[in-house]
Design an enzyme around this catalytic site. Structure first.
Site, PDB file in Angstrom:
ATOM      1  N   CYS A   1       0.825  -1.213   0.000  1.00 47.72           N
ATOM      2  CA  CYS A   1       0.000   0.000   0.000  1.00 47.72           C
ATOM      3  C   CYS A   1       0.864   1.270   0.000  1.00 47.72           C
ATOM      4  CB  CYS A   1      -1.005  -0.042   1.159  1.00 47.72           C
ATOM      5  SG  CYS A   1      -2.379   1.105   0.884  1.00 47.72           S
TER       6      CYS A   1
ATOM      7  N   HIS B   1      -3.883  -5.094   0.374  1.00 43.04           N
ATOM      8  CA  HIS B   1      -3.406  -5.444   1.722  1.00 43.04           C
ATOM      9  C   HIS B   1      -3.443  -6.961   1.927  1.00 43.04           C
ATOM     10  CE1 HIS B   1      -2.749  -1.598   3.784  1.00 43.04           C
ATOM     11  NE2 HIS B   1      -3.685  -1.126   2.982  1.00 43.04           N
TER      12      HIS B   1
ATOM     13  N   GLU C   1      -1.766  -8.732   3.941  1.00 47.71           N
ATOM     14  CA  GLU C   1      -1.644  -9.115   5.359  1.00 47.71           C
ATOM     15  C   GLU C   1      -3.006  -9.225   6.034  1.00 47.71           C
ATOM     16  OE1 GLU C   1      -1.319  -6.119   4.256  1.00 47.71           O
ATOM     17  OE2 GLU C   1      -2.359  -4.813   5.687  1.00 47.71           O
TER      18      GLU C   1
END
Ligand code: MN
Length: 247
Positions: A112, A217, A219
Site C-alpha cells: 500500500c 493489503h 496481510e
C-alpha cells in the site's frame, strides 16, 4: 534460523495514557511474517539515513507497511487540496531506509503506502487522489464501513511476473484501501498488476532477487484465506538466502 524481517512502523497518536507519541505496526503484518517463517521486528519511522546502512545490514528482509500519504515534494509536486495526512519524518526515514536497502539488494515486500514509497524512491510519481484525478476510476478508497477482509475489485497479473509465479494465478479479487496510486512508474520497476480501470496495483523491480510492491493489503486477506500467503513466504524465502550468505 528464522530470517529477520524489519517492518516499517508509524507514529501512533491513539494512546493517551502516556505523555509521548507511540510507534506501532498493525498486528496483521507481524502475524503474516511470523506465519511465513520470519522473525518480525518493528523499524522506527524517525531514523536518519546514517542509521539505516548498519541497521539494514542486520536485516534479512524488509516489509514496508501501509499508512499516510507521502509528501508530494518527494515526487516533484506541490500538495493539492485532496492530499491526505502526511508524516514527513516518516517519509524521510523510509526513503533513507529504502536507499540503503536497495543499494545492498535486500529482499523487499512493499504494501500500500510502502508500494508507493518504493515507486517514489525510484523516481516515480503518484496521483494525489484517484477520485479527483482519474476519471472513471473504481472506488479504491478505505471506508470505515467495509472490512479489509472484503474483496473490492479484481487485479489482473502480468504473465511471467514473479507475483504471478508466486500466487499461481492470473486474476485475483483483492481488498482496496488507498485513495492514491502510482502515476509515473519509477526507474527499473515493471507494472505487474492492474485493476480493470488501469490503476497500477503491483510492481516488481527488475534485476533484483525479490522486490515487489502491491497496492492491496495481503496481510489482512491472509487472516481468512491463504491465497496471498506466498507473497510473505516468498519474502521470507528470499530473506533466508540472505541470512545464509552471512554465515
Ligand atoms: Mn485498489
Amino acid at each position: 534460523m528464522r530470517p529477520l524481517i524489519g517492518i516499517t512502523g508509524r507514529k501512533d497518536t491513539s494512546a493517551r495514557l502516556v505523555n509521548s507519541q507511540m510507534v506501532s505496526v498493525g498486528e496483521t503484518y507481524i502475524r503474516a511474517v511470523h506465519r511465513a517463517g520470519g522473525t518480525p521486528i518493528i523499524l522506527p519511522p524517525m531514523l536518519a539515513e546514517v542509521d539505516w546502512a548498519p541497521l539494514v545490514a542486520r536485516l534479512d528482509g524488509i516489509l514496508l507497511s501501509g499508512g499516510e500519504d507521502i509528501h508530494p515534494r518527494h515526487y516533484g509536486q506541490t500538495p493539492e487540496t485532496w492530499l491526505g495526512g502526511v508524516d514527513e519524518t516518516r517519509d524521510d526515514s523510509e526513503l533513507g531506509m529504502l536507499r540503503a536497502a536497495l543499494g545492498v539488494r535486500k529482499p523487499i515486500l512493499a504494501i500500500c503506502r510502502g508500494h508507493q514509497v518504493l515507486n517514489v524512491a525510484l523516481g516515480g510519481t503518484l496521483y494525489q487522489d484517484l477520485a479527483a484525478q482519474v476519471p472513471g476510476a473504481l472506488d479504491h478508497a478505505f471506508l470505515m464501513s467495509r472490512s479489509l477482509e472484503q474483496s473490492i475489485h479484481d487485479v489482473t497479473l502480468e504473465t511471467g511476473s514473479m507475483v504471478e509465479r508466486l500466487l499461481r494465478g492470473h486474476t485475483f479479487a483483492v481488498n482496496s484501501a488507498h485513495h492514491q496510486s502510482i502515476q509515473a512508474v519509477g526507474a527499473g520497476l515493471r507494472v505487474v498488476a492492474q485493476a480493470s480501470d488501469g490503476v497500477i496495483e503491483a510492481v516488481e523491480l527488475a534485476d533484483h532477487p525479490f522486490c515487489i510492491g502491491v497496492q492491496w493489503h495481503p496481510e489482512a486477506m491472509v487472516r481468512h484465506d491463504s491465497t496471498m500467503m506466498p507473497l510473505f513466504e516468498g519474502l521470507v524465502e528470499a530473506a533466508r538466502g540472505v541470512a545464509k550468505e552471512c554465515f
